[in-house]
Design a protein around this motif. Structure first.
Motif, PDB file in Angstrom:
ATOM      1  N   GLU A   1       0.838  -1.201   0.000  1.00 30.39           N
ATOM      2  CA  GLU A   1       0.000   0.000   0.000  1.00 30.39           C
ATOM      3  C   GLU A   1       0.875   1.254   0.000  1.00 30.39           C
ATOM      4  OE1 GLU A   1       0.011  -2.350   2.256  1.00 30.39           O
ATOM      5  OE2 GLU A   1      -1.936  -3.325   2.383  1.00 30.39           O
ATOM      6  N   LEU A   2       1.629   1.454  -1.076  1.00 31.87           N
ATOM      7  CA  LEU A   2       2.588   2.557  -1.105  1.00 31.87           C
ATOM      8  C   LEU A   2       1.945   3.941  -1.008  1.00 31.87           C
ATOM      9  CD1 LEU A   2       5.337   1.384  -3.625  1.00 31.87           C
ATOM     10  CD2 LEU A   2       5.426   1.450  -1.139  1.00 31.87           C
ATOM     11  N   PRO A   3       0.837   4.235  -1.705  1.00 32.12           N
ATOM     12  CA  PRO A   3       0.248   5.566  -1.526  1.00 32.12           C
ATOM     13  C   PRO A   3      -0.114   5.846  -0.069  1.00 32.12           C
ATOM     14  CG  PRO A   3      -0.655   4.508  -3.475  1.00 32.12           C
ATOM     15  CD  PRO A   3       0.135   3.454  -2.756  1.00 32.12           C
ATOM     16  N   GLN A   4      -0.691   4.850   0.615  1.00 32.92           N
ATOM     17  CA  GLN A   4      -1.033   5.024   2.031  1.00 32.92           C
ATOM     18  C   GLN A   4       0.225   5.200   2.878  1.00 32.92           C
ATOM     19  OE1 GLN A   4      -3.530   1.921   3.621  1.00 32.92           O
ATOM     20  NE2 GLN A   4      -3.220   2.576   5.749  1.00 32.92           N
ATOM     21  N   LEU A   5       1.268   4.434   2.559  1.00 30.51           N
ATOM     22  CA  LEU A   5       2.524   4.555   3.287  1.00 30.51           C
ATOM     23  C   LEU A   5       3.090   5.966   3.183  1.00 30.51           C
ATOM     24  CD1 LEU A   5       5.111   3.450   4.713  1.00 30.51           C
ATOM     25  CD2 LEU A   5       5.950   2.860   2.418  1.00 30.51           C
ATOM     26  N   PHE A   6       3.171   6.491   1.969  1.00 27.94           N
ATOM     27  CA  PHE A   6       3.771   7.812   1.799  1.00 27.94           C
ATOM     28  C   PHE A   6       2.887   8.916   2.371  1.00 27.94           C
ATOM     29  CE2 PHE A   6       6.177   5.596  -1.680  1.00 27.94           C
ATOM     30  CZ  PHE A   6       7.418   5.720  -1.074  1.00 27.94           C
ATOM     31  N   GLN A   7       1.580   8.729   2.365  1.00 36.72           N
ATOM     32  CA  GLN A   7       0.700   9.687   3.037  1.00 36.72           C
ATOM     33  C   GLN A   7       1.001   9.729   4.532  1.00 36.72           C
ATOM     34  OE1 GLN A   7      -3.301   8.516   2.057  1.00 36.72           O
ATOM     35  NE2 GLN A   7      -3.059   8.998  -0.114  1.00 36.72           N
ATOM     36  N   GLU A   8       1.198   8.549   5.110  1.00 33.36           N
ATOM     37  CA  GLU A   8       1.503   8.477   6.534  1.00 33.36           C
ATOM     38  C   GLU A   8       2.864   9.090   6.842  1.00 33.36           C
ATOM     39  OE1 GLU A   8       0.535   6.973  10.554  1.00 33.36           O
ATOM     40  OE2 GLU A   8      -0.305   8.098   8.891  1.00 33.36           O
ATOM     41  N   LEU A   9       3.831   8.861   5.977  1.00 30.40           N
ATOM     42  CA  LEU A   9       5.145   9.449   6.188  1.00 30.40           C
ATOM     43  C   LEU A   9       5.106  10.963   6.022  1.00 30.40           C
ATOM     44  CD1 LEU A   9       7.441   6.823   4.436  1.00 30.40           C
ATOM     45  CD2 LEU A   9       7.011   7.138   6.873  1.00 30.40           C
ATOM     46  N   ASN A  10       4.323  11.443   5.084  1.00 32.74           N
ATOM     47  CA  ASN A  10       4.170  12.890   4.936  1.00 32.74           C
ATOM     48  C   ASN A  10       3.519  13.490   6.177  1.00 32.74           C
ATOM     49  OD1 ASN A  10       4.398  15.370   3.675  1.00 32.74           O
ATOM     50  ND2 ASN A  10       2.640  15.073   2.332  1.00 32.74           N
ATOM     51  N   ARG A  11       2.619  12.738   6.775  1.00 34.04           N
ATOM     52  CA  ARG A  11       1.959  13.222   7.995  1.00 34.04           C
ATOM     53  C   ARG A  11       2.953  13.406   9.140  1.00 34.04           C
ATOM     54  NH1 ARG A  11       0.210  11.460  12.708  1.00 34.04           N
ATOM     55  NH2 ARG A  11       0.826   9.301  12.316  1.00 34.04           N
ATOM     56  N   VAL A  12       3.825  12.415   9.363  1.00 36.20           N
ATOM     57  CA  VAL A  12       4.733  12.495  10.516  1.00 36.20           C
ATOM     58  C   VAL A  12       5.969  13.352  10.222  1.00 36.20           C
ATOM     59  CG1 VAL A  12       3.950  10.275  11.395  1.00 36.20           C
ATOM     60  CG2 VAL A  12       6.006  10.358   9.958  1.00 36.20           C
ATOM     61  N   LEU A  13       6.243  13.612   8.941  1.00 38.16           N
ATOM     62  CA  LEU A  13       7.349  14.498   8.585  1.00 38.16           C
ATOM     63  C   LEU A  13       6.968  15.957   8.823  1.00 38.16           C
ATOM     64  CD1 LEU A  13       8.867  13.225   5.211  1.00 38.16           C
ATOM     65  CD2 LEU A  13      10.162  13.742   7.287  1.00 38.16           C
ATOM     66  N   LYS A  14       7.921  16.726   9.316  1.00 40.39           N
ATOM     67  CA  LYS A  14       7.727  18.157   9.369  1.00 40.39           C
ATOM     68  C   LYS A  14       7.766  18.723   7.947  1.00 40.39           C
ATOM     69  CE  LYS A  14       9.825  18.681  13.938  1.00 40.39           C
ATOM     70  NZ  LYS A  14      10.909  19.319  14.734  1.00 40.39           N
ATOM     71  N   PRO A  15       7.080  19.833   7.697  1.00 39.91           N
ATOM     72  CA  PRO A  15       7.206  20.463   6.374  1.00 39.91           C
ATOM     73  C   PRO A  15       8.683  20.710   6.051  1.00 39.91           C
ATOM     74  CG  PRO A  15       5.420  21.468   7.608  1.00 39.91           C
ATOM     75  CD  PRO A  15       6.127  20.547   8.565  1.00 39.91           C
ATOM     76  N   GLU A  16       9.096  20.273   4.873  1.00 40.94           N
ATOM     77  CA  GLU A  16      10.473  20.334   4.390  1.00 40.94           C
ATOM     78  C   GLU A  16      11.397  19.334   5.081  1.00 40.94           C
ATOM     79  OE1 GLU A  16      11.939  24.316   4.311  1.00 40.94           O
ATOM     80  OE2 GLU A  16      10.246  25.064   3.143  1.00 40.94           O
ATOM     81  N   GLY A  17      10.854  18.466   5.939  1.00 43.51           N
ATOM     82  CA  GLY A  17      11.651  17.380   6.493  1.00 43.51           C
ATOM     83  C   GLY A  17      11.995  16.376   5.410  1.00 43.51           C
ATOM     84  N   LEU A  18      13.100  15.661   5.598  1.00 44.73           N
ATOM     85  CA  LEU A  18      13.620  14.765   4.562  1.00 44.73           C
ATOM     86  C   LEU A  18      13.192  13.328   4.781  1.00 44.73           C
ATOM     87  CD1 LEU A  18      15.556  14.137   2.143  1.00 44.73           C
ATOM     88  CD2 LEU A  18      17.372  13.860   3.854  1.00 44.73           C
ATOM     89  N   LEU A  19      12.698  12.702   3.709  1.00 48.09           N
ATOM     90  CA  LEU A  19      12.497  11.260   3.646  1.00 48.09           C
ATOM     91  C   LEU A  19      13.560  10.685   2.734  1.00 48.09           C
ATOM     92  CD1 LEU A  19      10.951   8.541   3.869  1.00 48.09           C
ATOM     93  CD2 LEU A  19       9.528   9.325   1.945  1.00 48.09           C
ATOM     94  N   LEU A  20      14.323   9.700   3.233  1.00 48.95           N
ATOM     95  CA  LEU A  20      15.408   9.084   2.466  1.00 48.95           C
ATOM     96  C   LEU A  20      15.307   7.578   2.647  1.00 48.95           C
ATOM     97  CD1 LEU A  20      18.069   9.774   0.848  1.00 48.95           C
ATOM     98  CD2 LEU A  20      19.258   9.581   3.034  1.00 48.95           C
ATOM     99  N   PHE A  21      15.247   6.833   1.538  1.00 46.14           N
ATOM    100  CA  PHE A  21      14.998   5.403   1.678  1.00 46.14           C
ATOM    101  C   PHE A  21      15.613   4.600   0.541  1.00 46.14           C
ATOM    102  CE2 PHE A  21      11.497   7.020  -0.898  1.00 46.14           C
ATOM    103  CZ  PHE A  21      11.357   6.058  -1.894  1.00 46.14           C
ATOM    104  N   THR A  22      15.728   3.298   0.787  1.00 45.12           N
ATOM    105  CA  THR A  22      16.008   2.311  -0.258  1.00 45.12           C
ATOM    106  C   THR A  22      14.881   1.296  -0.271  1.00 45.12           C
ATOM    107  OG1 THR A  22      17.286   0.941   1.281  1.00 45.12           O
ATOM    108  CG2 THR A  22      18.526   2.470  -0.122  1.00 45.12           C
ATOM    109  N   THR A  23      14.676   0.706  -1.429  1.00 42.38           N
ATOM    110  CA  THR A  23      13.760  -0.412  -1.572  1.00 42.38           C
ATOM    111  C   THR A  23      14.292  -1.285  -2.713  1.00 42.38           C
ATOM    112  OG1 THR A  23      11.415  -1.049  -1.801  1.00 42.38           O
ATOM    113  CG2 THR A  23      12.181   0.833  -3.126  1.00 42.38           C
TER     114      THR A  23
END
Length: 285
Positions: free
Chosen positions: A130-152
């Motif tokens: 459920e990637l769209p739901q995952l990234f929505q949740e990560l956007n929620r917990v991230l501060k505005p302009e906070g960085l998401l960095l990942f591998t998959t």
């Protein structure tokens, strides 16, 4: 079907994922050579970002290897490790008391909105359909302009093993992974800012195919799809597998295990204040 509504490509229950990785907690680090390579390369990418984070989340922290590395790199930050597998969280707590560890579902994180300046995640998202739901949740917990960095992982991962097993029988033996373009689409649909994805092949050499499969089991990443063969693999099938795998032999005589390592990053944006946090985690330690 829209680009962000992809069908499930694996039939894996969350409980099975959590159970598999919990069992692998004590054997994981000794077998996780590729996982450490991927995480180290991800850390190298931090040089392109000017970060002074105060709150960091290591999502899918596993044994806490990179959670502890993040603590060393950013000694002034509060670092939290989160993982679905209770066994992994218990292992983390036994290794260090400098970080906070929480057992949590990535789709329902137990953190308030705008909690983190930096979310780091190494080789976790491939287990989440459920990637769209995952990234929505990560956007929620991230501060505005906070960085998401990942591998998959991308779909070419372990293609040698997948091809070799296909010549032995019709069962699924290797997990499937989503194309990186769908990952990028999911980040866009979640309104993350400036999403970027790229990939590279990483090849790990083995003397025998069975050694690769043993490592996959020892890190909890062996095939746990419900469509797998639930019976025992016969010696003759293993011999045939080894024979089929020989067609991929490298010049040095080793058998390659190719991983399509996908990197991604994006930045947090303002989200609706109505999106509260989910009180579903279990804190251990």
């Amino acid at each position: 079907m829209s680009k962000t509504m992809q069908p499930k490509i694996n039939q894996i229950a969350k409980d099975d994922i959590a159970r598999s990785f919990s069992r692998a907690a004590k054997t994981y680090d000794d077998a996780a050579f590729f996982q450490k390579v991927a995480g180290e390369r991800l850390l190298e990418r931090l040089q392109y970002f000017k970060l002074q984070p105060r709150n960091i989340l290591d999502l899918g922290c596993g044994t806490g290897y990179f959670t502890r590395e993040l603590s060393k790199r950013y000694p002034g930050a509060k670092v939290t490790g989160a993982d679905l597998a209770t066994g992994m969280i218990e292992y983390c707590c036994a290794q260090s008391d400098q970080e906070e560890y929480v057992c949590a579902d990535a789709l329902r994180l137990p953190f308030e909105s705008d909690s983190f300046d930096f979310v780091f995640s190494n080789l976790t998202f491939q287990w989440i359909d459920e990637l769209p739901q995952l990234f929505q949740e990560l956007n929620r917990v991230l501060k505005p302009e906070g960085l998401l960095l990942f591998t998959t992982l991308g779909p070419d991962t372990l293609y040698e093993l997948k091809h070799s097993w296909a010549a032995v029988n019709d069962y699924q033996h290797v997990n499937n992974f989503i194309d990186m373009h769908h990952v990028g689409d999911a980040m866009l649909s979640a309104r993350l800012s400036d999403p970027v994805v790229d990939s590279e092949p990483v090849i790990i050499g083995y003397n025998k195919a069975v050694e690769l499969m043993r490592d996959l089991k020892n890190i909890g990443a062996h095939n746990i799809d419900s469509s797998r063969n639930h019976g025992l693999t016969s010696p003759s099938q293993l011999r045939q597998l080894e024979q089929e795998y020989q067609q991929f032999k490298l010049d040095d005589g080793q058998l390659p295990a190719t991983y399509e390592l996908v990197y991604g990053h994006a930045f947090g944006t303002e989200v609706s204040p109505a999106m509260g946090y989910h009180d579903y985690a279990v804190e251990i330690g």
